[in-house]
Design a protein around this motif. Structure first.
Motif, short mmCIF file in Angstrom:
data_model
loop_
_atom_site.label_atom_id
_atom_site.label_comp_id
_atom_site.label_asym_id
_atom_site.label_seq_id
_atom_site.Cartn_x
_atom_site.Cartn_y
_atom_site.Cartn_z
N GLY A 132 0.80 -1.22 0.00
CA GLY A 132 0.00 0.00 0.00
C GLY A 132 0.83 1.27 0.00
O GLY A 132 1.92 1.33 -0.59
N GLU A 133 0.33 2.28 0.70
CA GLU A 133 0.95 3.60 0.70
C GLU A 133 1.08 4.13 2.12
O GLU A 133 0.27 3.79 3.00
CB GLU A 133 0.12 4.59 -0.13
CG GLU A 133 0.01 4.23 -1.59
CD GLU A 133 -0.95 5.14 -2.34
OE1 GLU A 133 -0.73 5.37 -3.55
OE2 GLU A 133 -1.94 5.60 -1.72
N PHE A 134 2.08 4.96 2.32
CA PHE A 134 2.23 5.73 3.55
C PHE A 134 1.80 7.15 3.24
O PHE A 134 2.37 7.80 2.36
CB PHE A 134 3.68 5.69 4.04
CG PHE A 134 3.93 6.54 5.25
CD1 PHE A 134 3.54 6.13 6.50
CD2 PHE A 134 4.58 7.77 5.13
CE1 PHE A 134 3.78 6.91 7.64
CE2 PHE A 134 4.83 8.56 6.24
CZ PHE A 134 4.43 8.13 7.49
N ILE A 135 0.78 7.64 3.95
CA ILE A 135 0.22 8.96 3.67
C ILE A 135 0.35 9.84 4.91
O ILE A 135 0.00 9.44 6.02
CB ILE A 135 -1.27 8.86 3.27
CG1 ILE A 135 -1.41 7.93 2.05
CG2 ILE A 135 -1.83 10.23 2.95
CD1 ILE A 135 -2.86 7.67 1.65
N GLU A 136 0.87 11.03 4.73
CA GLU A 136 0.98 12.01 5.81
C GLU A 136 0.66 13.39 5.25
O GLU A 136 0.69 13.61 4.03
CB GLU A 136 2.38 12.00 6.42
CG GLU A 136 3.49 12.28 5.43
CD GLU A 136 4.87 12.12 6.04
OE1 GLU A 136 5.02 12.28 7.26
OE2 GLU A 136 5.82 11.82 5.26
#
Length: 263
Positions: A132-136
């Protein structure tokens, strides 16, 4: 007893109490655990800017760097225990003299290389699985007000800063997330590094935003780190704040309080 004598005795007792408190605190910091704030995003998502942890100084034994200002009268290392591949380690930079925190990737004698963003150890690709993705939020972080780098940049203030996420598993079974920002940087394609005896090779989990052993000391990087320079192992986040000050309680990350690393 006169009032003046009583005051003098009280002041002297206070001085002794403060003195012994400082001695005990110094011994605790030197022998057992050292506090460490995470100042940069090089170990995201394992460690976030504003995480506070205690470094286990008993993990690898003691060297002169175990004491503040490297004043311990120790030659080499005593009560030494070998670190394990995958440990998150605080160490003293061999040249700059500042403390860094990275993941231990290469042991003495290992051949380490990055090819097209894939980590190779002893000429074998380390398995990684997309996750998946790391979102900040694209916003200032920590006391220095750093803004994160984004794979989907440029991003406007307050927008979603996204990085591709994968789970990497080392030969000894240690798994952890790694993040990607770009595909063709120097850090994604490196020469083969052969780790010398008595030294270790470190890389940050935020692969395109970490100054580590992939960059030589002459280029402002870390290079190979001597065993003597290892200070301790990070095992658990104790406290975390996303703001510029730990007093800003509305920025506390309560889900990271006492958060174990490596689980």
């Amino acid at each position: 007893m006169s009032t003046a004598t009583g005051k003098s005795d009280g002041i002297w007792e206070t001085i002794k109490t403060v003195f012994w408190a400082l001695v005990i605190a110094g011994l605790f910091r030197t022998l057992f655990f050292q506090p460490f704030w995470i100042p940069s995003g090089s170990m995201k998502e394992t460690l976030l800017i504003g995480d506070f942890l205690f470094v286990n100084k008993m993990a690898y034994g003691y060297s002169r760097y175990s004491c503040p200002f490297a004043i311990c009268p120790i030659s080499g290392r005593i009560f030494a225990s070998e670190p394990e591949r995958g440990d998150i380690v605080v160490f003293r930079h061999p040249v700059a003299g500042t403390d860094y925190i990275k993941r231990l990737i290469g042991l003495p004698g290992d051949r380490v290389q990055m090819r097209e963003g894939v980590l190779y150890i002893n000429d074998t690709a380390v398995p990684r699985v997309a996750s998946g993705e790391f979102i900040e939020e694209y916003a200032p972080q920590g006391g220095a007000g750093q803004r994160p780098r984004c794979e989907n940049g440029p991003v406007g203030s307050g927008g979603d800063c996204i990085k591709s996420r994968a789970i990497e598993t080392l030969p000894n079974g240690v798994s952890y997330p790694v993040l990607n920002i770009e595909d063709n940087g120097f850090a994604d394609n490196t020469p083969v590094f052969t780790v010398p005896e008595g030294h270790f090779f470190f890389i940050g989990d935020n692969r395109d935003n970490s100054v580590d052993s992939r960059f030589g000391q002459n280029a402002g990087g870390v290079g190979f780190v001597p065993f003597e320079n290892l200070i301790g192992r990070a095992d658990r986040v104790m406290f975390s704040s996303a703001g510029r000050s730990m007093l800003a309680f509305w920025t506390w990350r309560s889900d990271r309080f006492f958060h174990p690393l490596g689980e």
